[in-house]
Design a protein around this motif. Sequence first.
Motif, PDB file in Angstrom:
ATOM      1  N   CYS A 167       0.866  -1.185   0.000  1.00  0.00           N
ATOM      2  CA  CYS A 167       0.000   0.000   0.000  1.00  0.00           C
ATOM      3  C   CYS A 167       0.902   1.235   0.000  1.00  0.00           C
ATOM      4  O   CYS A 167       1.681   1.423   0.935  1.00  0.00           O
ATOM      5  CB  CYS A 167      -0.885   0.000   1.238  1.00  0.00           C
ATOM      6  SG  CYS A 167      -1.740   1.575   1.480  1.00  0.00           S
TER       7      CYS A 167
ATOM      8  N   CYS B  70      -1.698  -3.263   6.055  1.00  0.00           N
ATOM      9  CA  CYS B  70      -2.088  -1.862   6.241  1.00  0.00           C
ATOM     10  C   CYS B  70      -3.391  -1.744   7.045  1.00  0.00           C
ATOM     11  O   CYS B  70      -4.403  -2.323   6.656  1.00  0.00           O
ATOM     12  CB  CYS B  70      -2.271  -1.219   4.858  1.00  0.00           C
ATOM     13  SG  CYS B  70      -3.007   0.431   4.933  1.00  0.00           S
TER      14      CYS B  70
ATOM     15  N   HIS C 255      -6.604   1.882   5.778  1.00  0.00           N
ATOM     16  CA  HIS C 255      -7.604   2.115   4.740  1.00  0.00           C
ATOM     17  C   HIS C 255      -8.969   1.613   5.181  1.00  0.00           C
ATOM     18  O   HIS C 255      -9.134   0.456   5.531  1.00  0.00           O
ATOM     19  CB  HIS C 255      -7.183   1.472   3.418  1.00  0.00           C
ATOM     20  CG  HIS C 255      -6.308   2.376   2.612  1.00  0.00           C
ATOM     21  ND1 HIS C 255      -4.952   2.257   2.574  1.00  0.00           N
ATOM     22  CD2 HIS C 255      -6.623   3.459   1.836  1.00  0.00           C
ATOM     23  CE1 HIS C 255      -4.440   3.215   1.810  1.00  0.00           C
ATOM     24  NE2 HIS C 255      -5.434   3.964   1.358  1.00  0.00           N
TER      25      HIS C 255
HETATM   26 ZN   LIG Z   1      -3.459   0.829   2.808  1.00  0.00          ZN
END
Ligand SMILES: [Zn+2]
Length: 754
Positions: free
Chosen positions: A604, A633, A636
């Motif tokens: 990402c 990640c 998000h």
């Molecule tokens: Zn991300």
Amino acid sequence: MTKTARKWIWALLAGLFLAWLFCLPRNLFKDTPCSTVVYSAEGELLGARIADDQQWRFPPCDTVPSRYAKAVVRFEDRHFYWHPGVNPVSLVRALIDNIRSGHVVSGGSTLTMQVVRLSRRRERTVWQKLIEAVLATRMELRYSKREILALYASYAPFGGNVVGLEAASWRYFGRPAGELSWGEAATLAVLPNAPASMHPGRNRDALLEKRNRLLAGLLEHGDLDQDSYEAALSEPLPDAPLPLPSYAPHFVESCPRGVQTHSSIRYSLQRAVETAVNRKSDEMAREGVADMAAVVIDNTSGAVVAYVGNASPDRERPGVSVDIASSPRSTGSILKPFLYAAALQDGVILPETLLPDIPVNMGGFAPQNFDRQFYGAVHASEALARSLNVPAVFLLRSYGVPRFHELLQRCGLTTLGKDASYYGLSLILGGGEGRLDEITRAYSGLVRGYLGLTDGASTKTGQNVLGGAVKWDKTALWYTFEALKEVNRPDELDWRLISSVRKAAWKTGTSYGFRDAWAVGMTPDYTIGVWAGNAEGQGVPGLTGARAAGPVMFDILNLLPESGRWFPEPEAVGLPGEAVPGNKNADARPGLIRADQFTYASICPESGMLAGVDCPHPQPMLIPSAGLESDPCPYHTDGIFTLTPAMEWYYKPHHPEYTGAPVARTTALMEFIYPSGGTTLYLPRQLDGKVEGAVFRLAHRKADATVFWHLDQTYVGETRFIHELRLSPAPGRHVVTCVDGEGNSVSVGFTVGE
Ligand SMILES: [Zn+2]
């Protein structure tokens, strides 16, 4: 003669023969101390220290230069190559002379006998001379003529406290014995004949006459031609003894005593580095920065090729004699690259992983960035390039202090002897001490690890600390070098101070209180370490690694031969893999290439972490294999990059483009900035003993939110826009709860210390 008498005579002869056979000590000059003598890699004399008996006596030589050999044989013992240690004709003549005059007046000693005498240091009597003669015959059996001449040249006195040809050459003529002219060789050949009365400073006429007579003898014998003879006659006698060369004085001081050391120091480079460092140090001395040190390592061999223990040894000041390059000093930020590389290598982070940069209090330790700002969240490589302190502390907490402490020791740092808990998280910000020589060597170890030169190299102390102790991952090192080659960094370097900038991966460090300024630079060929500050320890406002040490590091870099090469990119096996969601099971992912040490993974770009299903624009990136185990990640939400409320609070002012996810109940709306959960607070008191209280801080995603504060269920106030409230809870455990107008709430538990 009876049979018995004959037997006795044979026994006596055999006894005498045995006595003769064993009369010579095994090592003639066993207890004779020698000077400490240190040569450069090319064999040039860097410096020497006087022997323990206060004599300038270089360690013994193996051979004697031919001019001196011819001169001394002609002057002292012209039948040297023919006699068996004694010359009966001259010995008998000398004995008669001595008996006539009633005391020892003249020599008659061969060079061999003189070697015996030099080794025994007895009074000069007829009896001693006879013993010397016997020992000399035995000596001829053990040593070749060349060896005997070398022993003579090594231990003959040359006036004053100068002993031996090599020391005499340097003291009187300022050059090695191998480079003596005929006139000089002849002078030194006649000098030991009566060193006390023939000191070059006195009785110069007698000395000159003796020298010229010897030169005439050499001419007559055909050892030198007419032109050389005339040239030699015109040479002046030496004046007072010269000082010996003194390069790398602190390095010479650290070499083994009483022997000669053939070091790895490069003569011309050493001189050039000394000049550069001295010049800069003299400039900085006016600003109160008295001392400076530099170490240059050839990465190919791993050897130290230039070493300045402390600049400008002639400038008088209190710390001038301190070898700072080997003194423990606070490390400032200079160890951060090792943490970045290690965290990458072990999969704790990926090259660009977003690290928090928010106020934090970890067990009473509240790190600050150099500029006292917080940036909310910073990519790890940028945090390294900008040398941000707060993200480094977060990273060390993730990596583990004991693990990092152990890694530094394996890198060859001998100065971190206390338990890891003694240093704690401050280890990454200069809480420990390091030596410039060891830190430079550890950086060189990174380069050597990358180039596959992991066999280790002998150091000046003979330790093998390089390479072998730490096996570095090449991909991790590659990203470390990439981050460190960023030169356009906002940490206070004045580029006008730097004449020309060659490409280098480099790092600076500044210790607490502006006491230590560090800069270490790496190219594939060399590693350069520079330290500036005061040996006595006092700080100087504005003394920073980038300002004080960085420019000198680049000055030295410019002195080094340039190969023009840079670190080759790690070679990826195969093709970039397909998008990899944050799946922990690497083998289950099709399209993924897992090489020995590195692999491609789908990353990402916003968080720099393994892309999760919600990350909209994953990119393939080469990472160390261990990075596949790192966290996916978490930033998000529905495809929108959203930081935690506290990170966001500090991130937004630096990133106007940042929006975050629309406020919704699914994301955390509020987060305490201070205190963090589970911490113990110690509230400051005013002079009258009244508790001042602490400012509690909260981040709320909604700009205009109203927040209602409760201390242990009791309402204590409300805030809008900026959520800060001063509270003075009594000692003990407490909970602060904040509720916003929409009923969202967040709590933090903490303890107030006595
Ligand atoms: Zn991300």
